[in-house]
Design a protein around this motif. Sequence first.
Motif, PDB file in Angstrom:
ATOM      1  N   PRO A  31       0.833  -1.211   0.000  1.00 26.77           N
ATOM      2  CA  PRO A  31       0.000   0.000   0.000  1.00 26.77           C
ATOM      3  C   PRO A  31       0.875   1.272   0.000  1.00 26.77           C
ATOM      4  CG  PRO A  31      -0.741  -1.561   1.663  1.00 26.77           C
ATOM      5  CD  PRO A  31       0.596  -2.054   1.187  1.00 26.77           C
ATOM      6  N   ILE A  32       0.644   2.121  -0.977  1.00 23.46           N
ATOM      7  CA  ILE A  32       1.352   3.404  -1.070  1.00 23.46           C
ATOM      8  C   ILE A  32       0.429   4.544  -0.656  1.00 23.46           C
ATOM      9  CG2 ILE A  32       2.599   4.978  -2.606  1.00 23.46           C
ATOM     10  CD1 ILE A  32       4.027   2.320  -2.089  1.00 23.46           C
ATOM     11  N   ILE A  33      -0.779   4.519  -1.196  1.00 24.51           N
ATOM     12  CA  ILE A  33      -1.818   5.470  -0.819  1.00 24.51           C
ATOM     13  C   ILE A  33      -2.897   4.690  -0.091  1.00 24.51           C
ATOM     14  CG2 ILE A  33      -3.496   7.159  -1.655  1.00 24.51           C
ATOM     15  CD1 ILE A  33      -0.521   7.906  -2.061  1.00 24.51           C
ATOM     16  N   ARG A  34      -3.120   5.017   1.183  1.00 23.85           N
ATOM     17  CA  ARG A  34      -3.983   4.197   2.035  1.00 23.85           C
ATOM     18  C   ARG A  34      -5.411   4.738   2.133  1.00 23.85           C
ATOM     19  NH1 ARG A  34      -0.488   0.919   5.177  1.00 23.85           N
ATOM     20  NH2 ARG A  34       1.704   1.484   4.846  1.00 23.85           N
ATOM     21  N   ASP A  35      -5.551   6.044   2.230  1.00 24.49           N
ATOM     22  CA  ASP A  35      -6.900   6.621   2.357  1.00 24.49           C
ATOM     23  C   ASP A  35      -6.758   8.136   2.308  1.00 24.49           C
ATOM     24  OD1 ASP A  35      -9.490   7.262   2.808  1.00 24.49           O
ATOM     25  OD2 ASP A  35      -9.621   6.429   4.823  1.00 24.49           O
ATOM     26  N   ILE A  36      -6.894   8.718   1.132  1.00 25.57           N
ATOM     27  CA  ILE A  36      -6.720  10.162   0.978  1.00 25.57           C
ATOM     28  C   ILE A  36      -8.036  10.781   0.533  1.00 25.57           C
ATOM     29  CG2 ILE A  36      -5.656  11.934  -0.488  1.00 25.57           C
ATOM     30  CD1 ILE A  36      -3.051  10.499  -0.231  1.00 25.57           C
ATOM     31  N   THR A  37      -8.495  11.756   1.295  1.00 25.39           N
ATOM     32  CA  THR A  37      -9.742  12.470   1.005  1.00 25.39           C
ATOM     33  C   THR A  37      -9.527  13.965   1.198  1.00 25.39           C
ATOM     34  OG1 THR A  37     -11.149  10.612   1.686  1.00 25.39           O
ATOM     35  CG2 THR A  37     -12.149  12.798   1.704  1.00 25.39           C
ATOM     36  N   PHE A  38      -9.902  14.767   0.199  1.00 25.95           N
ATOM     37  CA  PHE A  38      -9.894  16.228   0.318  1.00 25.95           C
ATOM     38  C   PHE A  38     -10.666  16.806  -0.857  1.00 25.95           C
ATOM     39  CE2 PHE A  38      -5.983  15.204  -1.981  1.00 25.95           C
ATOM     40  CZ  PHE A  38      -6.085  16.022  -3.107  1.00 25.95           C
ATOM     41  N   GLU A  39     -10.995  18.098  -0.775  1.00 27.53           N
ATOM     42  CA  GLU A  39     -11.664  18.807  -1.858  1.00 27.53           C
ATOM     43  C   GLU A  39     -10.924  20.109  -2.150  1.00 27.53           C
ATOM     44  OE1 GLU A  39     -15.612  19.298  -0.302  1.00 27.53           O
ATOM     45  OE2 GLU A  39     -16.348  17.471  -1.273  1.00 27.53           O
ATOM     46  N   VAL A  40     -10.976  20.539  -3.409  1.00 30.32           N
ATOM     47  CA  VAL A  40     -10.403  21.821  -3.810  1.00 30.32           C
ATOM     48  C   VAL A  40     -11.511  22.629  -4.475  1.00 30.32           C
ATOM     49  CG1 VAL A  40      -8.611  23.006  -5.130  1.00 30.32           C
ATOM     50  CG2 VAL A  40      -8.151  20.730  -4.166  1.00 30.32           C
ATOM     51  N   TYR A  41     -11.659  23.885  -4.048  1.00 25.10           N
ATOM     52  CA  TYR A  41     -12.759  24.729  -4.487  1.00 25.10           C
ATOM     53  C   TYR A  41     -12.335  25.703  -5.583  1.00 25.10           C
ATOM     54  CZ  TYR A  41     -14.834  23.126  -0.089  1.00 25.10           C
ATOM     55  OH  TYR A  41     -15.308  22.351   0.932  1.00 25.10           O
ATOM     56  N   ARG A  42     -13.310  26.130  -6.351  1.00 25.88           N
ATOM     57  CA  ARG A  42     -13.078  27.161  -7.362  1.00 25.88           C
ATOM     58  C   ARG A  42     -12.573  28.434  -6.686  1.00 25.88           C
ATOM     59  NH1 ARG A  42     -16.507  31.141  -8.859  1.00 25.88           N
ATOM     60  NH2 ARG A  42     -18.220  30.105  -7.777  1.00 25.88           N
ATOM     61  N   GLY A  43     -11.501  29.005  -7.205  1.00 25.09           N
ATOM     62  CA  GLY A  43     -10.993  30.276  -6.704  1.00 25.09           C
ATOM     63  C   GLY A  43     -10.050  30.172  -5.524  1.00 25.09           C
ATOM     64  N   GLU A  44      -9.619  28.957  -5.163  1.00 23.17           N
ATOM     65  CA  GLU A  44      -8.690  28.823  -4.045  1.00 23.17           C
ATOM     66  C   GLU A  44      -7.362  28.228  -4.501  1.00 23.17           C
ATOM     67  OE1 GLU A  44      -9.090  26.154  -0.734  1.00 23.17           O
ATOM     68  OE2 GLU A  44     -10.004  24.566  -1.941  1.00 23.17           O
ATOM     69  N   VAL A  45      -6.320  28.525  -3.723  1.00 18.97           N
ATOM     70  CA  VAL A  45      -5.017  27.877  -3.887  1.00 18.97           C
ATOM     71  C   VAL A  45      -4.892  26.857  -2.763  1.00 18.97           C
ATOM     72  CG1 VAL A  45      -2.525  28.166  -4.058  1.00 18.97           C
ATOM     73  CG2 VAL A  45      -4.042  29.974  -4.879  1.00 18.97           C
ATOM     74  N   PHE A  46      -4.732  25.603  -3.143  1.00 19.89           N
ATOM     75  CA  PHE A  46      -4.733  24.498  -2.184  1.00 19.89           C
ATOM     76  C   PHE A  46      -3.336  23.881  -2.159  1.00 19.89           C
ATOM     77  CE2 PHE A  46      -5.395  20.081  -0.897  1.00 19.89           C
ATOM     78  CZ  PHE A  46      -6.323  20.190   0.138  1.00 19.89           C
ATOM     79  N   GLY A  47      -2.711  23.860  -0.998  1.00 19.41           N
ATOM     80  CA  GLY A  47      -1.364  23.313  -0.864  1.00 19.41           C
ATOM     81  C   GLY A  47      -1.393  21.838  -0.490  1.00 19.41           C
ATOM     82  N   PHE A  48      -0.435  21.089  -1.049  1.00 15.71           N
ATOM     83  CA  PHE A  48      -0.349  19.653  -0.798  1.00 15.71           C
ATOM     84  C   PHE A  48       1.046  19.352  -0.292  1.00 15.71           C
ATOM     85  CE2 PHE A  48      -0.423  15.131  -2.491  1.00 15.71           C
ATOM     86  CZ  PHE A  48      -1.455  14.707  -1.664  1.00 15.71           C
ATOM     87  N   LEU A  49       1.144  18.959   0.980  1.00 17.46           N
ATOM     88  CA  LEU A  49       2.428  18.820   1.646  1.00 17.46           C
ATOM     89  C   LEU A  49       2.624  17.406   2.175  1.00 17.46           C
ATOM     90  CD1 LEU A  49       2.215  22.031   3.874  1.00 17.46           C
ATOM     91  CD2 LEU A  49       3.315  21.819   1.650  1.00 17.46           C
ATOM     92  N   GLY A  50       3.869  16.969   2.144  1.00 19.42           N
ATOM     93  CA  GLY A  50       4.190  15.679   2.729  1.00 19.42           C
ATOM     94  C   GLY A  50       5.679  15.434   2.651  1.00 19.42           C
ATOM     95  N   PRO A  51       6.240  14.704   3.614  1.00 23.34           N
ATOM     96  CA  PRO A  51       7.670  14.381   3.566  1.00 23.34           C
ATOM     97  C   PRO A  51       7.953  13.414   2.421  1.00 23.34           C
ATOM     98  CG  PRO A  51       6.596  13.164   5.330  1.00 23.34           C
ATOM     99  CD  PRO A  51       5.564  14.099   4.779  1.00 23.34           C
ATOM    100  N   ASN A  52       9.230  13.232   2.105  1.00 26.12           N
ATOM    101  CA  ASN A  52       9.614  12.270   1.076  1.00 26.12           C
ATOM    102  C   ASN A  52       9.072  10.889   1.418  1.00 26.12           C
ATOM    103  OD1 ASN A  52      11.013  14.201  -0.353  1.00 26.12           O
ATOM    104  ND2 ASN A  52      12.976  13.736   0.599  1.00 26.12           N
ATOM    105  N   GLY A  53       8.473  10.246   0.427  1.00 23.59           N
ATOM    106  CA  GLY A  53       7.934   8.909   0.639  1.00 23.59           C
ATOM    107  C   GLY A  53       6.533   8.886   1.209  1.00 23.59           C
ATOM    108  N   ALA A  54       5.910  10.065   1.366  1.00 25.09           N
ATOM    109  CA  ALA A  54       4.573  10.120   1.960  1.00 25.09           C
ATOM    110  C   ALA A  54       3.482   9.699   0.988  1.00 25.09           C
ATOM    111  CB  ALA A  54       4.278  11.527   2.474  1.00 25.09           C
ATOM    112  N   GLY A  55       3.788   9.715  -0.321  1.00 18.60           N
ATOM    113  CA  GLY A  55       2.785   9.390  -1.335  1.00 18.60           C
ATOM    114  C   GLY A  55       2.336  10.584  -2.142  1.00 18.60           C
TER     115      GLY A  55
END
Length: 313
Positions: A22-46
Amino acid sequence: MDLSAEVILSVTHLQKAIRRKPIIRDITFEVYRGEVFGFLGPNGAGKTTTIRMLVGLAAYDGGDIKIGGYSLRDDFTRAISQVGCIVENPELYKFMSGRENLEHFARMSGNISAERIDEVVRLVDLAHALDDKVKTYSLGMRQRLGIAQALLHRPRLLILDEPTNGLDPAGIREMRLFIRRLAEEEQLAVFVSSHMLSEIEMMCDRVAIINQGKVISVGSVASLMEQFADQVEWTFAQDKLDAGMELLRSLPFVKEAWLTAEQRVKCRMETDKIAEANKALVQADIPILGIATKTVTLEDLFLSLTTGGEATA
């Protein structure tokens, strides 16, 4: 940013395994119109695997990705047609001019007018250099030309992987302001993956932090950092150490207090309450030898959530 805005990207319970691991176990999020959404994680996080799935370069095993309401699994063409992306470095022909690059990609996309090319050129502020060879462009200019290319077909979602990588401080600031303008003025949903936490903090409306294939926190930068508040470090005489810590813990505005390796008491509290805490300590006959404050940053929060340590310097 209005959270009642339209959801452009919806990721629900995403899962992915490679060679049964398993590399990606359970990822849930939403991105809205007109927003800047950051995606962060250490090396190897997926993080990279997730981005590859978002742009259709890798299949997913469970969950779903919807773009503009269309499932990437069930209605791939309609979903992916709403995505513009730069993953790693923009693919540009350096021996051609900026205009020739955009005309080439417009022909590949089909139904892209000359007027649309002029429109995206104005949007990325490259009109002055459009007829110059790309090999003469600075890194920041190449990044903006790549974004222009990604915007040609009028996507609703723009995915940028490390957009400030390699830029000098002036270029980083320029790119940050440009990305914010795209979200606010063009009402794009902008998804940004970056390791530059200070830039994410200044650029993004909300962030998701992932670790070991799971989203461990998602929300506005301010709301995430409220979990930790500011930190105040108190120095007491050795024989008053325990009493000082217990009194601080009893105060309603102190979220947490603990003993550091240097035998000081550190607590999470608003700095405007220091005088009130100081008064309570003096009244309890607990003399204070020193007070030091620290404002928690996104970097502190990130390290705390991904390493399991305290959000400290």
